[in-house]
Design an enzyme around this catalytic site. Structure first.
Site, PDB file in Angstrom:
ATOM      1  N   LYS A   4       0.848  -1.203   0.000  1.00 24.65           N
ATOM      2  CA  LYS A   4       0.000   0.000   0.000  1.00 24.65           C
ATOM      3  C   LYS A   4       0.881   1.250   0.000  1.00 24.65           C
ATOM      4  O   LYS A   4       0.608   2.224  -0.703  1.00 24.65           O
ATOM      5  CB  LYS A   4      -0.934  -0.003   1.217  1.00 24.65           C
ATOM      6  N   GLN A  48      -4.950  -0.893   9.606  1.00 26.34           N
ATOM      7  CA  GLN A  48      -4.865  -2.264   9.106  1.00 26.34           C
ATOM      8  C   GLN A  48      -5.399  -3.246  10.146  1.00 26.34           C
ATOM      9  O   GLN A  48      -5.040  -3.194  11.320  1.00 26.34           O
ATOM     10  CB  GLN A  48      -3.391  -2.600   8.754  1.00 26.34           C
ATOM     11  N   ASP A  71     -11.322   2.914   3.683  1.00 25.60           N
ATOM     12  CA  ASP A  71     -11.663   1.480   3.690  1.00 25.60           C
ATOM     13  C   ASP A  71     -13.176   1.272   3.551  1.00 25.60           C
ATOM     14  O   ASP A  71     -13.623   0.164   3.269  1.00 25.60           O
ATOM     15  CB  ASP A  71     -11.258   0.867   5.048  1.00 25.60           C
TER      16      ASP A  71
HETATM   17  N1  GUN Z   1      -7.120  -6.518   6.580  1.00 23.28           N
HETATM   18  C1  GUN Z   1      -7.420  -7.333   5.549  1.00 23.28           C
HETATM   19  N2  GUN Z   1      -7.985  -6.641   4.532  1.00 23.28           N
HETATM   20  C2  GUN Z   1      -8.041  -5.360   4.939  1.00 23.28           C
HETATM   21  C3  GUN Z   1      -8.510  -4.160   4.318  1.00 23.28           C
HETATM   22  O1  GUN Z   1      -9.010  -4.129   3.193  1.00 23.28           O
HETATM   23  N3  GUN Z   1      -8.386  -3.042   5.071  1.00 23.28           N
HETATM   24  C4  GUN Z   1      -7.860  -3.037   6.333  1.00 23.28           C
HETATM   25  N4  GUN Z   1      -7.809  -1.893   6.995  1.00 23.28           N
HETATM   26  N5  GUN Z   1      -7.409  -4.132   6.919  1.00 23.28           N
HETATM   27  C5  GUN Z   1      -7.498  -5.280   6.228  1.00 23.28           C
END
Ligand code: GUN
Length: 236
Positions: A4, A48, A71
């Site tokens: 990311k 996350q 998100d």
């Molecule tokens: N953990 C697994 N997938 C995601 C996601 O799309 N966003 C976040 N914040 N955590 C995750």
């Protein structure tokens, strides 16, 4: 998170990473979120998941400003998706929709079966497919006669988090199979929720793991972040 961060660099998006220790308290995390909510140079905030057991996920998600929730996990954004009036779409389901669209697959009236009912993927995925006139069924690990349901699918989205759970004999010939699973095996190799070797023999189209939905998720995160910058006027 590394991917990311790299994607932000490639897109020219300024990013800040806070690699907090596992022992960070909920109060400390809430304090950090509050400061980022108020920081005009920050357009989007992503915490996350999963979080350590001593931190309540709902409390943390609720603390993120809905306008910066790239998100789309905040209840305000979840509700907007439900009614089909949204700025942010959760990144993984959005990536799946983009793959379907770019592949020229018409969803109208098609049998769409999702295996997995998480807040991150399964539930929002159902809404997005429904908005495109798919006929949607959500299955999960407790579904009785699962194979009967998956064999009915024109579009099958596997998001259950169990390695190689969907086998070739659970798939209708010619179906579109989208594998959202990213599972690390004991030998350290990555694999999806679909057993690729048997599934590719029957599927009309299938996404690989790694390299299928994963990069799309990150691309959609970049899209949401740019949108947030425009909507919030927070271009730093
Ligand atoms: N953990 C697994 N997938 C995601 C996601 O799309 N966003 C976040 N914040 N955590 C995750």
């Amino acid at each position: 998170m590394r991917n990311k961060e790299r994607a932000c660099d490639e897109c020219g998006i300024y990013s800040e990473k806070y690699a907090l220790s596992e022992g960070t308290s909920q109060e400390e995390l809430l304090h950090l979120i509050a400061s980022l909510n108020n920081k005009n140079s920050i357009s989007g905030i992503l915490v996350q998941l999963p979080l350590p057991a001593h931190i309540d996920e709902k409390t943390i998600i609720n603390a993120i400003s809905p306008e910066k929730d790239v998100d789309a996990f905040h209840p305000v954004n979840v509700g907007k998706i439900m009614v089909g009036n949204y700025d942010f779409v959760p990144c993984t389901p959005a990536g799946v929709m983009e793959l379907i669209k770019e592949s020229g697959i018409d969803l109208c009236g098609k049998e769409c079966v999702i295996v997995g009912r998480s807040n991150i993927v399964g539930k929002p995925q159902a809404m997005l497919l429904l908005h495109q006139n798919g006929t949607v069924t959500i299955c999960h690990s407790k579904t009785v006669n699962l194979a009967e349901k998956t064999r009915n699918a024109d579009i099958l989205v596997a998001a259950v988090g169990i390695p190689n759970f969907i086998k070739g004999d659970m798939i209708k010939k010619g179906a579109v199979v989208i594998d959202v699973g990213i599972n690390r095996l004991e030998n350290k190799k990555l694999c999806g929720d679909v057993e690729f070797e048997t599934a590719e023999k029957v599927a009309g189209a299938i996404t690989p793991v790694p390299g299928g939905v994963g990069p799309m998720t990150i691309a959609m995160l970049m899209k949401n972040t740019v949108k947030a910058a425009i909507v919030n006027g927070t271009r730093g």
